[in-house]
Design a protein around this motif. Structure first.
Motif, PDB file in Angstrom:
ATOM      1  N   LEU A 199       2.220 -22.712  -8.938  1.00  0.00           N
ATOM      2  CA  LEU A 199       1.753 -22.929  -7.571  1.00  0.00           C
ATOM      3  C   LEU A 199       2.848 -22.545  -6.577  1.00  0.00           C
ATOM      4  CD1 LEU A 199      -0.197 -23.988  -5.436  1.00  0.00           C
ATOM      5  CD2 LEU A 199       0.565 -26.321  -5.996  1.00  0.00           C
ATOM      6  N   ALA A 200       4.097 -22.829  -6.922  1.00  0.00           N
ATOM      7  CA  ALA A 200       5.216 -22.458  -6.043  1.00  0.00           C
ATOM      8  C   ALA A 200       5.272 -20.956  -5.830  1.00  0.00           C
ATOM      9  CB  ALA A 200       6.532 -22.966  -6.632  1.00  0.00           C
ATOM     10  N   MET A 201       5.144 -20.193  -6.909  1.00  0.00           N
ATOM     11  CA  MET A 201       5.171 -18.733  -6.798  1.00  0.00           C
ATOM     12  C   MET A 201       3.951 -18.226  -6.034  1.00  0.00           C
ATOM     13  SD  MET A 201       6.618 -15.788  -7.509  1.00  0.00           S
ATOM     14  CE  MET A 201       7.530 -15.518  -9.031  1.00  0.00           C
ATOM     15  N   ALA A 202       2.795 -18.839  -6.265  1.00  0.00           N
ATOM     16  CA  ALA A 202       1.581 -18.414  -5.570  1.00  0.00           C
ATOM     17  C   ALA A 202       1.734 -18.588  -4.064  1.00  0.00           C
ATOM     18  CB  ALA A 202       0.382 -19.207  -6.083  1.00  0.00           C
ATOM     19  N   ILE A 203       2.346 -19.692  -3.634  1.00  0.00           N
ATOM     20  CA  ILE A 203       2.576 -19.893  -2.198  1.00  0.00           C
ATOM     21  C   ILE A 203       3.625 -18.911  -1.689  1.00  0.00           C
ATOM     22  CG2 ILE A 203       3.368 -21.525  -0.442  1.00  0.00           C
ATOM     23  CD1 ILE A 203       2.200 -23.776  -2.187  1.00  0.00           C
ATOM     24  N   ASP A 204       4.698 -18.730  -2.464  1.00  0.00           N
ATOM     25  CA  ASP A 204       5.713 -17.728  -2.086  1.00  0.00           C
ATOM     26  C   ASP A 204       5.080 -16.363  -1.849  1.00  0.00           C
ATOM     27  OD1 ASP A 204       7.837 -19.500  -2.232  1.00  0.00           O
ATOM     28  OD2 ASP A 204       8.651 -18.714  -4.112  1.00  0.00           O
ATOM     29  N   MET A 205       4.096 -16.015  -2.686  1.00  0.00           N
ATOM     30  CA  MET A 205       3.498 -14.682  -2.644  1.00  0.00           C
ATOM     31  C   MET A 205       2.236 -14.624  -1.779  1.00  0.00           C
ATOM     32  SD  MET A 205       5.714 -13.106  -4.266  1.00  0.00           S
ATOM     33  CE  MET A 205       4.936 -11.505  -4.227  1.00  0.00           C
ATOM     34  N   PHE A 206       1.991 -15.661  -0.992  1.00  0.00           N
ATOM     35  CA  PHE A 206       0.846 -15.675  -0.081  1.00  0.00           C
ATOM     36  C   PHE A 206       1.209 -14.814   1.131  1.00  0.00           C
ATOM     37  CE2 PHE A 206      -1.683 -17.906   3.316  1.00  0.00           C
ATOM     38  CZ  PHE A 206      -2.934 -17.557   2.831  1.00  0.00           C
ATOM     39  N   MET A 207       0.921 -13.530   1.023  1.00  0.00           N
ATOM     40  CA  MET A 207       1.384 -12.564   2.007  1.00  0.00           C
ATOM     41  C   MET A 207       0.360 -12.333   3.119  1.00  0.00           C
ATOM     42  SD  MET A 207       4.387 -11.889   1.121  1.00  0.00           S
ATOM     43  CE  MET A 207       5.525 -11.846  -0.260  1.00  0.00           C
ATOM     44  N   PRO A 208       0.801 -12.347   4.372  1.00  0.00           N
ATOM     45  CA  PRO A 208      -0.123 -12.240   5.508  1.00  0.00           C
ATOM     46  C   PRO A 208      -0.828 -10.896   5.615  1.00  0.00           C
ATOM     47  CG  PRO A 208       2.145 -12.065   6.256  1.00  0.00           C
ATOM     48  CD  PRO A 208       2.202 -12.496   4.815  1.00  0.00           C
ATOM     49  N   CYS A 209      -0.261  -9.865   4.989  1.00  0.00           N
ATOM     50  CA  CYS A 209      -0.847  -8.533   5.106  1.00  0.00           C
ATOM     51  C   CYS A 209      -1.703  -8.161   3.896  1.00  0.00           C
ATOM     52  CB  CYS A 209       0.260  -7.492   5.283  1.00  0.00           C
ATOM     53  SG  CYS A 209       1.485  -7.521   3.962  1.00  0.00           S
ATOM     54  N   HIS A 210      -1.909  -9.083   2.955  1.00  0.00           N
ATOM     55  CA  HIS A 210      -2.588  -8.760   1.704  1.00  0.00           C
ATOM     56  C   HIS A 210      -4.097  -8.623   1.891  1.00  0.00           C
ATOM     57  CE1 HIS A 210      -3.933  -9.260  -2.521  1.00  0.00           C
ATOM     58  NE2 HIS A 210      -2.819  -8.596  -2.754  1.00  0.00           N
ATOM     59  N   TRP A 211      -4.695  -7.763   1.086  1.00  0.00           N
ATOM     60  CA  TRP A 211      -6.131  -7.498   1.210  1.00  0.00           C
ATOM     61  C   TRP A 211      -6.989  -8.716   0.874  1.00  0.00           C
ATOM     62  CZ3 TRP A 211      -9.308  -8.064  -3.056  1.00  0.00           C
ATOM     63  CH2 TRP A 211      -8.683  -8.058  -4.311  1.00  0.00           C
ATOM     64  N   ASP A 212      -6.496  -9.630   0.031  1.00  0.00           N
ATOM     65  CA  ASP A 212      -7.318 -10.773  -0.381  1.00  0.00           C
ATOM     66  C   ASP A 212      -6.741 -12.092   0.126  1.00  0.00           C
ATOM     67  OD1 ASP A 212      -9.552 -11.892  -1.667  1.00  0.00           O
ATOM     68  OD2 ASP A 212      -8.399 -12.355  -3.465  1.00  0.00           O
ATOM     69  N   LEU A 213      -6.270 -12.121   1.348  1.00  0.00           N
ATOM     70  CA  LEU A 213      -5.685 -13.348   1.889  1.00  0.00           C
ATOM     71  C   LEU A 213      -6.647 -14.539   1.818  1.00  0.00           C
ATOM     72  CD1 LEU A 213      -3.310 -13.898   4.781  1.00  0.00           C
ATOM     73  CD2 LEU A 213      -5.534 -14.981   4.972  1.00  0.00           C
ATOM     74  N   PRO A 214      -7.919 -14.426   2.241  1.00  0.00           N
ATOM     75  CA  PRO A 214      -8.816 -15.582   2.146  1.00  0.00           C
ATOM     76  C   PRO A 214      -9.026 -16.053   0.701  1.00  0.00           C
ATOM     77  CG  PRO A 214      -9.712 -13.952   3.656  1.00  0.00           C
ATOM     78  CD  PRO A 214      -8.576 -13.297   2.936  1.00  0.00           C
ATOM     79  N   GLY A 215      -9.176 -15.097  -0.215  1.00  0.00           N
ATOM     80  CA  GLY A 215      -9.375 -15.466  -1.617  1.00  0.00           C
ATOM     81  C   GLY A 215      -8.165 -16.163  -2.207  1.00  0.00           C
ATOM     82  N   ALA A 216      -6.972 -15.685  -1.863  1.00  0.00           N
ATOM     83  CA  ALA A 216      -5.747 -16.321  -2.344  1.00  0.00           C
ATOM     84  C   ALA A 216      -5.609 -17.721  -1.773  1.00  0.00           C
ATOM     85  CB  ALA A 216      -4.533 -15.470  -1.976  1.00  0.00           C
ATOM     86  N   LEU A 217      -5.971 -17.891  -0.501  1.00  0.00           N
ATOM     87  CA  LEU A 217      -5.901 -19.215   0.128  1.00  0.00           C
ATOM     88  C   LEU A 217      -6.793 -20.204  -0.615  1.00  0.00           C
ATOM     89  CD1 LEU A 217      -4.946 -21.049   2.435  1.00  0.00           C
ATOM     90  CD2 LEU A 217      -6.896 -20.204   3.782  1.00  0.00           C
ATOM     91  N   VAL A 218      -7.985 -19.790  -0.970  1.00  0.00           N
ATOM     92  CA  VAL A 218      -8.905 -20.671  -1.708  1.00  0.00           C
ATOM     93  C   VAL A 218      -8.292 -21.100  -3.034  1.00  0.00           C
ATOM     94  CG1 VAL A 218     -11.098 -20.744  -2.957  1.00  0.00           C
ATOM     95  CG2 VAL A 218     -11.019 -19.826  -0.633  1.00  0.00           C
TER      96      VAL A 218
END
Length: 311
Positions: A199-218
């Motif tokens: 989960l720590a890495m997933a948050i680290d890699m939550f990038m604002p310019c990524h194509w799947d930002l909403p999906g990653a947030l979920v």
């Protein structure tokens, strides 16, 4: 794989150099000292990322610059729709952290309503609030670069250089929360293979310019809520890049660039309009076209082994 060091202009493609990259580098050397316009266009290519949420438009913009021989005007602003998504994300999550029992704001992120997003988190706890605050920090950095995010698991730079960012040091006063966040493992797949990411890495890699930002947030919010087996794989940066809906378009652009710089005929996998933007071939145009073509192919074909067990 050749042992020669990779030039800095390839830093968004990994650290290893192959024979085709060396051929492209020799084409650059044959040009002599680069003029300022060619150098600026090469910098655009060095910054290109196929996981960008407008990767197709960005590739086309670079093609236009190659054809024109100079970069077009850059606004420097984040695309309005993505900026709105980030602002909504911060407002929704900040409101929840301040009052988890309060009413969800009438906002959404990528069409996902606030109450649905917050429902993924479940009952509030001190740990969950701390973890959600880390997402807020990540989004805040995107909206205001003067307020940097502090890494929890990732100890490398933007292009994979190790030890660039000592992870976790900022959170020594919250060591227990940090360790619990690192210990929470999301189980999914990478390119069809079973994979794990903390989960720590997933948050680290939550990038604002990524194509799947909403999906990653979920996926991240569900993980905070205790669901560590998402229904769909987590896509971030080069992780599961093949799931991007922009892959086919960027492949077509790459194929057309390759036909241009190699002097080949177009086929069903190329685009005549892209070729027309490039205009008449010159040594500088061919070098730049080859550089973008190779960059796209390397990013689309990046090895997934790193992502099988991350963070």
């Amino acid at each position: 794989m050749d042992e020669e060091a990779c030039r800095a202009c390839w830093q968004n493609c990994g650290s290893e150099v192959d024979a085709e990259m060396l051929e492209i580098d020799r084409a650059e050397d044959a040009l002599g000292p680069l003029d300022e316009h060619s150098a600026a266009i090469r910098q655009l290519i060095t910054r290109f990322e196929v996981c960008y949420h407008e990767a197709d438009k960005e590739a086309e913009r670079i093609v236009e610059a190659i054809g024109a021989g100079r970069c077009g005007q850059e606004s420097g602003e984040r695309p309005p729709q993505r900026k709105k998504e980030l602002e909504n994300c911060r407002r929704i999550l900040s409101s929840w952290c301040e009052n988890p029992a309060g009413e969800a704001a009438g906002l959404d992120v990528g069409g996902i309503p606030a109450d649905e997003l917050l429902g993924f988190i479940g009952k509030a706890s001190a740990l969950k609030i701390w973890q959600v605050q880390r997402i807020i920090d990540k989004v805040t950095e995107a909206l205001d670069p003067s307020r940097p995010y502090h890494w929890m698991a990732l100890d490398m730079g933007d292009y994979g250089e190790p030890g660039a960012r000592p992870a976790g040091e900022h959170y020594k006063d919250n060591a227990a929360f940090l360790e619990q966040t690192r210990a929470a493992i999301i189980h999914d797949t990478v390119d069809g293979r079973k994979a794990e990411i903390s989960l720590a890495m997933a948050i680290d890699m939550f990038m604002p310019c990524h194509w799947d930002l909403p999906g990653a947030l979920v996926i991240i919010l569900k993980a905070i809520g205790g669901d560590l087996h998402p229904a769909r794989p987590l896509a971030c940066c080069s992780r599961n890049v093949s799931l991007s809906p922009l892959c086919e378009r960027t492949k077509t652009i790459s194929n057309t660039l390759r036909a241009f710089w190699k002097g080949e005929k177009l086929n069903e996998n190329t685009d005549a309009d892209i070729l027309a933007l490039l205009g008449e071939a010159t040594p500088a145009k061919c070098w730049l076209a080859a550089s973008l073509d190779k960059t796209i192919r390397l990013q689309l074909d990046t090895a997934s082994d790193f992502w099988l067990k991350s963070g």
